[in-house]
Design an enzyme around this catalytic site. Structure first.
Site, PDB file in Angstrom:
ATOM      1  N   LYS A  63     -18.194  -5.997   7.016  1.00 22.58           N
ATOM      2  CA  LYS A  63     -16.995  -6.837   6.887  1.00 22.58           C
ATOM      3  C   LYS A  63     -16.264  -6.836   8.224  1.00 22.58           C
ATOM      4  CE  LYS A  63     -12.984  -7.074   3.807  1.00 22.58           C
ATOM      5  NZ  LYS A  63     -12.324  -6.374   2.706  1.00 22.58           N
ATOM      6  N   SER A 116      -2.969  -7.849   2.520  1.00 22.96           N
ATOM      7  CA  SER A 116      -3.248  -7.735   3.966  1.00 22.96           C
ATOM      8  C   SER A 116      -3.779  -9.051   4.524  1.00 22.96           C
ATOM      9  CB  SER A 116      -4.294  -6.638   4.219  1.00 22.96           C
ATOM     10  OG  SER A 116      -3.787  -5.385   3.866  1.00 22.96           O
ATOM     11  N   HIS A 138       0.842  -1.204   0.000  1.00 21.96           N
ATOM     12  CA  HIS A 138       0.000   0.000   0.000  1.00 21.96           C
ATOM     13  C   HIS A 138       0.878   1.254   0.000  1.00 21.96           C
ATOM     14  CE1 HIS A 138      -3.055  -2.641   2.307  1.00 21.96           C
ATOM     15  NE2 HIS A 138      -3.587  -2.414   1.117  1.00 21.96           N
ATOM     16  N   ARG A 166      -1.894  -5.637  -8.952  1.00 19.60           N
ATOM     17  CA  ARG A 166      -1.106  -6.873  -8.996  1.00 19.60           C
ATOM     18  C   ARG A 166      -1.649  -7.726 -10.144  1.00 19.60           C
ATOM     19  NH1 ARG A 166      -2.682  -7.915  -2.841  1.00 19.60           N
ATOM     20  NH2 ARG A 166      -4.605  -7.498  -3.953  1.00 19.60           N
TER      21      ARG A 166
END
Ligand code: PNS
Length: 157
Positions: free
Chosen positions: A41, A126, A17, A90
């Site tokens: 979440k 993460s 990040h 990514r």
């Protein structure tokens, strides 16, 4: 003034990040790092803790501010006069990220700029950091030292 937002969950912030935020800070006059407050979440860290960690990580970047938002990202952009969303990309992110970018442009007229993740962080997420930390693995090469300490405390509770 060219303003951008780097949105995310940042649960927790990683070197991946921070690589994207610092590169975005070179491309735009002002960058908001915006943590999504998502009541649906379950996160490991509370929003305030994530904001704390991000503030520490971006302290030396003068044109970066850390904040949080509820609801739609395009509404955050409109409210803050931000025309560009910056996302790190990514290899496996492309499908989902492309559809979010197209949706945000279609519904909110906000452009997304993708910054390719630096190769050294291409495997970093993460969720994987949390899994390694939960089982006592060493994450010190993946996140700043104060995140390592907080992860240790958090998984011990
Ligand atoms: O770090 P994450 O969890 O991959 O970040 C995803 C995030 C927060 C950028 C994305 O879920 C988002 O923008 N959420 C806000 C709600 C929204 O605008 N949804 C519509 C997406 S097209």
């Amino acid at each position: 003034m060219r303003k951008a937002v780097c949105p995310g969950s940042f649960d927790p912030p990683t070197f991946g990040h921070l690589d994207i935020v610092s590169r975005a800070a070179c491309l735009f006059d002002h960058v908001s790092v915006a943590v999504l407050v998502n009541d649906n979440k379950r996160s490991l860290f509370g929003v305030d803790e994530r904001l704390d960690m991000l503030a520490a990580a971006t302290r030396e970047l003068d044109n970066v501010a850390v904040t949080s938002f509820h609801g739609l990202l395009i509404d955050f952009c409109t409210a803050n006069d931000i025309a560009v969303i910056v996302k790190g990309l990514r290899a496996n992110d492309i499908g989902y990220e492309l559809s979010m970018a197209q949706m945000n442009r279609s519904v909110g007229a906000v452009e997304t700029v993708f910054i390719p993740t630096s190769p050294e962080w291409s495997y970093l997420a993460s969720s994987l950091v949390k899994e390694i930390a939960r089982f006592g693995g060493d994450v010190s090469k993946l996140v700043p030292s104060y995140v390592v300490d907080r992860l240790r405390r958090q998984v011990a509770d």
